[in-house]
Each structure stands twice: as structure tokens, then as C-alpha cells.
Design a protein around this motif. Structure first.
Motif, PDB file in Angstrom:
ATOM      1  N   ILE A 115      72.521  11.575 123.964  1.00  0.00           N
ATOM      2  CA  ILE A 115      71.642  12.841 124.968  1.00  0.00           C
ATOM      3  C   ILE A 115      72.625  12.644 126.080  1.00  0.00           C
ATOM      4  N   GLU A 116      72.542  11.609 126.375  1.00  0.00           N
ATOM      5  CA  GLU A 116      73.786  11.478 127.981  1.00  0.00           C
ATOM      6  C   GLU A 116      74.806  11.634 128.047  1.00  0.00           C
ATOM      7  N   SER A 117      75.761  11.617 126.910  1.00  0.00           N
ATOM      8  CA  SER A 117      77.215  12.256 126.206  1.00  0.00           C
ATOM      9  C   SER A 117      76.813  13.412 125.835  1.00  0.00           C
ATOM     10  N   ALA A 118      76.106  14.249 125.340  1.00  0.00           N
ATOM     11  CA  ALA A 118      75.871  15.523 124.531  1.00  0.00           C
ATOM     12  C   ALA A 118      76.522  15.474 123.632  1.00  0.00           C
ATOM     13  N   SER A 119      76.388  14.549 122.373  1.00  0.00           N
ATOM     14  CA  SER A 119      77.977  14.781 121.180  1.00  0.00           C
ATOM     15  C   SER A 119      77.526  15.969 120.342  1.00  0.00           C
ATOM     16  N   PRO A 120      78.200  16.912 120.010  1.00  0.00           N
ATOM     17  CA  PRO A 120      77.938  17.658 119.111  1.00  0.00           C
ATOM     18  C   PRO A 120      77.921  17.204 117.455  1.00  0.00           C
ATOM     19  N   ASP A 121      78.339  15.834 117.322  1.00  0.00           N
ATOM     20  CA  ASP A 121      77.807  15.377 116.363  1.00  0.00           C
ATOM     21  C   ASP A 121      76.631  14.120 116.642  1.00  0.00           C
ATOM     22  N   LEU A 122      75.787  14.282 116.875  1.00  0.00           N
ATOM     23  CA  LEU A 122      74.025  13.268 116.924  1.00  0.00           C
ATOM     24  C   LEU A 122      73.941  13.165 116.384  1.00  0.00           C
ATOM     25  N   LEU A 123      73.644  14.430 115.345  1.00  0.00           N
ATOM     26  CA  LEU A 123      71.914  14.432 114.410  1.00  0.00           C
ATOM     27  C   LEU A 123      73.478  14.288 113.409  1.00  0.00           C
ATOM     28  N   ARG A 124      74.361  14.464 112.631  1.00  0.00           N
ATOM     29  CA  ARG A 124      75.483  13.471 111.809  1.00  0.00           C
ATOM     30  C   ARG A 124      74.713  12.225 112.406  1.00  0.00           C
ATOM     31  N   THR A 125      75.454  11.265 113.164  1.00  0.00           N
ATOM     32  CA  THR A 125      75.453  10.256 113.810  1.00  0.00           C
ATOM     33  C   THR A 125      73.993   9.538 113.333  1.00  0.00           C
ATOM     34  N   MET A 126      73.449   9.485 114.058  1.00  0.00           N
ATOM     35  CA  MET A 126      71.863   9.422 113.833  1.00  0.00           C
ATOM     36  C   MET A 126      71.554   9.599 111.976  1.00  0.00           C
ATOM     37  N   VAL A 127      71.793  10.016 111.375  1.00  0.00           N
ATOM     38  CA  VAL A 127      71.742   9.892 109.877  1.00  0.00           C
ATOM     39  C   VAL A 127      72.490   9.076 109.153  1.00  0.00           C
ATOM     40  N   LYS A 128      73.702   8.689 109.269  1.00  0.00           N
ATOM     41  CA  LYS A 128      74.021   8.005 108.991  1.00  0.00           C
ATOM     42  C   LYS A 128      73.704   6.598 109.514  1.00  0.00           C
ATOM     43  N   THR A 129      74.206   6.396 110.877  1.00  0.00           N
ATOM     44  CA  THR A 129      72.950   5.205 111.282  1.00  0.00           C
ATOM     45  C   THR A 129      71.446   4.150 111.209  1.00  0.00           C
ATOM     46  N   PHE A 130      70.793   5.495 110.756  1.00  0.00           N
ATOM     47  CA  PHE A 130      69.771   4.993 110.805  1.00  0.00           C
ATOM     48  C   PHE A 130      69.553   4.513 108.701  1.00  0.00           C
ATOM     49  N   ALA A 131      70.478   5.487 108.239  1.00  0.00           N
ATOM     50  CA  ALA A 131      70.725   5.404 106.228  1.00  0.00           C
ATOM     51  C   ALA A 131      71.461   4.016 106.653  1.00  0.00           C
ATOM     52  N   GLU A 132      72.267   3.708 106.682  1.00  0.00           N
ATOM     53  CA  GLU A 132      73.160   2.620 106.595  1.00  0.00           C
ATOM     54  C   GLU A 132      72.072   1.127 106.996  1.00  0.00           C
ATOM     55  N   ALA A 133      70.947   1.421 108.189  1.00  0.00           N
ATOM     56  CA  ALA A 133      70.283   0.111 108.224  1.00  0.00           C
ATOM     57  C   ALA A 133      69.138   0.141 107.315  1.00  0.00           C
ATOM     58  N   LEU A 134      69.417   0.918 106.525  1.00  0.00           N
ATOM     59  CA  LEU A 134      67.879   1.519 106.072  1.00  0.00           C
ATOM     60  C   LEU A 134      68.610   0.515 104.940  1.00  0.00           C
ATOM     61  N   MET A 135      69.572   1.004 103.744  1.00  0.00           N
ATOM     62  CA  MET A 135      70.265   0.106 102.995  1.00  0.00           C
ATOM     63  C   MET A 135      70.555  -1.439 103.719  1.00  0.00           C
ATOM     64  N   SER A 136      70.535  -1.638 105.022  1.00  0.00           N
ATOM     65  CA  SER A 136      71.363  -2.743 105.678  1.00  0.00           C
ATOM     66  C   SER A 136      69.976  -3.729 104.599  1.00  0.00           C
ATOM     67  N   ALA A 137      69.046  -3.108 105.340  1.00  0.00           N
ATOM     68  CA  ALA A 137      67.864  -4.063 105.394  1.00  0.00           C
ATOM     69  C   ALA A 137      67.456  -3.917 103.660  1.00  0.00           C
ATOM     70  N   GLU A 138      67.424  -3.349 103.235  1.00  0.00           N
ATOM     71  CA  GLU A 138      67.551  -3.365 101.251  1.00  0.00           C
ATOM     72  C   GLU A 138      68.378  -4.662 100.784  1.00  0.00           C
ATOM     73  N   ALA A 139      69.742  -4.974 101.054  1.00  0.00           N
ATOM     74  CA  ALA A 139      71.061  -5.650 100.616  1.00  0.00           C
ATOM     75  C   ALA A 139      69.781  -7.035 100.724  1.00  0.00           C
ATOM     76  N   ASP A 140      69.656  -6.701 102.263  1.00  0.00           N
ATOM     77  CA  ASP A 140      68.673  -7.993 102.994  1.00  0.00           C
ATOM     78  C   ASP A 140      67.548  -8.465 102.164  1.00  0.00           C
ATOM     79  N   ALA A 141      67.024  -7.375 101.844  1.00  0.00           N
ATOM     80  CA  ALA A 141      66.049  -8.329 101.209  1.00  0.00           C
ATOM     81  C   ALA A 141      66.200  -8.881  99.276  1.00  0.00           C
ATOM     82  N   LEU A 142      67.381  -8.164  99.340  1.00  0.00           N
ATOM     83  CA  LEU A 142      67.761  -8.625  97.546  1.00  0.00           C
ATOM     84  C   LEU A 142      68.567  -9.794  97.185  1.00  0.00           C
ATOM     85  N   CYS A 143      69.008 -10.118  98.552  1.00  0.00           N
ATOM     86  CA  CYS A 143      69.790 -11.832  99.073  1.00  0.00           C
ATOM     87  C   CYS A 143      68.535 -12.504  99.047  1.00  0.00           C
TER      88      CYS A 143
END
Length: 418
Positions: A17-45
Motif C-alpha cells: 500500500i505504501e509503495s502504491a504498486s499497480p500490481d498489488l491485487l495480482r501479487t496478493m492473489v499469487k501470494t495467498f494462493a501459493e501459501a494455501l497450496m504450500s499448507a496443503e502440500a505440508d499436510a500431505l507430507c
């Protein structure tokens, strides 16, 4: 031992928000989706990433890249791979190219507006979505089918439709390896509330739609089966077979030949230099104050044209009954019908969409595009002001029923009963 928190949500939001990045929403979607997939992979392992545990049953083995189309644009995801077996996030990517509903709506709306698939592909690229093929655009547009079918098959329960306009538009379509002409049959009516309403749409072959009337008869019977009733006047071009189909499916309804279509036919019989003069003369017929004046002016126009163009005058004289059927109704009806023909304007709107497509791949595509345009137009008419006043509708119905085609005004008692 609990798995370490891989994302500090508050810090992440504050930084972007401070940097006012134009790709903020896209970066957020990527980060949260990958975090969720990582948690699911950890559960399988059976253990967290990099964690030593006796309960571990599997291990990570790198990542596979996969694009994901979202409303924020195309996001390149890193999907965890496992050393034994496989992991694939079904909740996220049910298909290799699955767009969100918001993107589907954008694409379908562009298709509805007549934008070509190639231009739609460029459009979604501007939205941040890459590699969207033309076949995928067509598949996304197919979600309109359900809405269009519901619109085409809805009951016509507005009590009565005093006036109906009908027309057939020639559309090119590919069938059996060749390009052929078919007819898109469209009907528009004025309902009991005085609002314009698209009554139906169908596609008929060239022969059934124009020559023997089979397509028209089937179309009209489908309308009456859905509840079309109370029709007193049908306005249309002189399609071969249509007039007989109206008599068979709508008994008691009069037929009025569309003056716009007829005038084009008449002007083809005179030199181009004389066409403005002939057109002006014919239009004066429809500007008279009463039925007697209309008939008298019609005779004068035929006589004037006969002095220079006998063939055109004969053509006009032969069409007298077809063109003057409207004189059975009050003058208020004439003004509304001739000053604001809903069918002509609707045809232009349809043509703006179909001309972009050119040749349709099949009949279903014709129904999808034109049906969506008609449904949208009906919504606009419903939200707009009345096309015809209720008092004018009452006069029109009573004039036909009680006065047997004369232009005598109904009494106050008759209007109140209507």
C-alpha cells in the motif's frame, strides 16, 4: 511443532500500500494462493516445509509453473511437487484453462456487443490475461445459452398484444461444409401495459422462412402456444408465405405491409434521380388527418406517379389494400406506429452485432448472439417509458371489435369498459 508462518499479512499489505504498486491485487492473489497450496502440500507430507519430523510421510520435490486467469490478470503459480505421488489443487484449477466468472462475464458481454473473438482476445490481454484462445472465447460466450433459452421460452402472459411487428433477417451460416443463408425470424409486440416486448426468435432455412411459409407458421404457432393472444394488427414485409401463416395462426388479425420495406421495393422501379420525389409523394399518404383523406391522397399519388412512371404507379395501386390497413385504427395509433417503428430500429441493432461476426459457425451461435441482444433490448424497453398509452390501446381494440374497420371513435362508455 507448529509450522512457521510464511506470510506476515499486515506487513505485506503495509509494504504494498505504501509503495502504491499497480500490481498489488495480482501479487496478493499469487501470494495467498501459493501459501494455501504450500499448507496443503505440508499436510500431505505430514510435516512442514524443511521440518524434521518422525511423522513425515513424503517430501517436496520442487515446483511446476502453471498460469491461472483471474480478474486481477494472469497469475503464474508455483504448484508444489511431491517426491512420491502427485499434488494438484483441484479447488483452484479444475481445468488447465479455467477463468473466473468475472472474466467469463466480461468476455460474454464483449461477444454480445458484437466484438469479434480476435478483438476479445486483445481486450483480455489489456486486462492482464494472456494466451486466451479464440476457441476459449467462444466457450465462455456459451454460458449465455441458458439465459437466452429461458428468454425465448418464457410465457407470453401480458393479457393481449394488440400490435405485432415481424421480420426475417438473412444470416450466413456454415452448414455441411458450405456457407448458406438462413432466416432469423423475430417478432416484437406491444403488451397490455403499452410497453414494447420482443416476443420470440427462431432460425429457419431459406425456403421455409420465405417461400412456402412453413417456418413462419411454425414460429407463429410456437408464439401462440406460449400465450400470444389479442393480436389485432401484424406489421411486416410481404414475405411469401407469411401472410397465409398469419391468417392460419392468428385468426382475426389484420395485416399491414411495412411501408419502409415497401418503399424500398417501389423505388427500385424508378430512376435514381426520381426516387426522392416518389418517396416524398408516398410519405404524404401517411400524414393525413383521417382515413378518408388517406384514401383520397393515395389516389392522387398514384395518378401523379402514373404520368411519369406507369409501372411504378401500377405497383403502388396493387399494394393499396396492404398499405392502408392501418386506417381502421384511430389516428393516434398511426402516429405512434409510423413515427417510431420498433422493428426497424431493432433490426439495425441486430445488424451491428451480426455484421461483426460475418459468417456464423452454426445456428446455435446465431440464436446465442441475437437472442442475447433481444433479451437486452427487452430489458431496456421495460425500464423505459411506455411506447403506447393505455387509452390509445383501448381505442385500438374497440375500433376493430365494435366498428368493423372504420375510424369512428369509441364512446366514453366503451373506453371505460375496456
Amino acid at each position: 511443532m507448529a509450522a512457521p508462518v510464511s506470510v506476515d499479512g499486515a506487513a505485506f499489505l503495509r509494504e504494498h500500500i505504501e509503495s502504491a504498486s499497480p500490481d498489488l491485487l495480482r501479487t496478493m492473489v499469487k501470494t495467498f494462493a501459493e501459501a494455501l497450496m504450500s499448507a496443503e502440500a505440508d499436510a500431505l507430507c505430514g510435516a512442514g516445509y524443511g521440518e524434521r519430523s518422525d511423522e513425515r510421510t513424503n517430501q517436496r520435490n520442487g515446483y511446476r509453473a502453471r498460469d491461472w486467469d483471474t480478474r486481477a490478470g494472469t497469475v503464474e503459480l508455483a504448484i508444489p511437487k511431491l517426491r512420491h505421488g502427485s499434488y494438484f489443487p483441484d479447488w483452484l484449477l479444475q481445468h488447465r484453462r479455467r477463468a473466473e466468472q468475472a472474466l467469463v462475464s466480461v468476455v460474454a458481454t464483449a461477444y454480445l456487443l458484437g466484438v469479434s473473438t480476435r478483438r476479445v482476445e486483445k481486450l483480455v490481454e489489456q486486462l492482464g490475461v494472456t494466451s486466451l484462445s479464440r476457441s476459449q472465447v467462444s466457450e465462455m460466450a456459451a454460458h449465455l445459452d441458458t439465459q437466452v433459452e429461458a428468454f425465448r421460452n418464457r410465457p407470453l402472459d401480458a393479457a393481449h398484444y394488440t400490435f405485432v411487428w415481424m421480420d426475417a433477417l438473412v444470416i450466413k451460416v456454415r452448414e455441411h461444409g458450405r456457407t448458406v443463408n438462413v432466416h432469423a425470424l423475430v417478432a416484437v409486440g406491444v403488451n397490455a401495459d403499452g410497453q414494447r416486448e420482443v416476443l420470440g426468435l427462431d432460425v429457419a432455412s431459406d425456403q421455409a422462412g420465405d417461400e412456402d411459409g412453413a417456418g413462419w407458421l411454425a414460429f407463429l404457432r410456437s408464439l401462440t402456444a406460449r400465450g400470444l393472444s389479442g393480436v389485432k394488427l401484424v406489421v411486416s414485409d410481404a414475405h411469401r408465405g407469411l401472410v397465409s401463416a398469419i391468417g392460419a395462426a392468428l385468426p382475426g388479425a389484420s395485416w399491414q405491409r411495412c411501408r419502409t420495406h415497401y418503399l424500398r421495393n417501389l423505388l427500385a422501379k424508378v430512376p435514381k434521380s426520381a426516387q426522392p420525389w416518389v418517396a416524398t409523394l408516398v410519405r404524404t399518404v401517411f400524414d393525413q388527418p383521417d382515413a378518408a383523406s388517406v384514401h383520397a391522397q393515395y389516389t392522387r399519388v398514384v395518378t401523379a406517379i402514373a404520368e411519369r412512371f406507369p409501372a411504378a404507379a401500377e405497383h403502388l395501386d396493387d399494394a393499396r389494400e396492404e398499405l392502408l390497413a392501418f386506417t381502421a385504427f384511430p389516428r393516434e395509433v398511426w402516429r405512434q406506429i409510423w413515427s417510431n417503428n420498433p422493428q426497424e430500429r431493432l433490426n439495425k441493432k441486430i445488424r451491428r452485432r451480426t455484421d461483426v461476426v460475418g459468417i456464423f459457425p452454426n445456428r446455435a451461435a446465431i440464436i446465442r448472439l441475437i437472442g442475447a441482444v433481444l433479451a437486452e433490448q427487452t430489458d431496456e424497453w421495460t425500464e423505459g417509458r411506455r411506447y403506447m398509452g393505455l387509452d390509445i390501446l383501448a381505442k385500438a381494440r374497440l375500433t376493430v371489435i365494435t366498428n368493423e374497420g372504420t375510424d369512428t371513435e369509441p364512446t366514453t362508455t366503451e373506453l371505460a369498459a375496456a
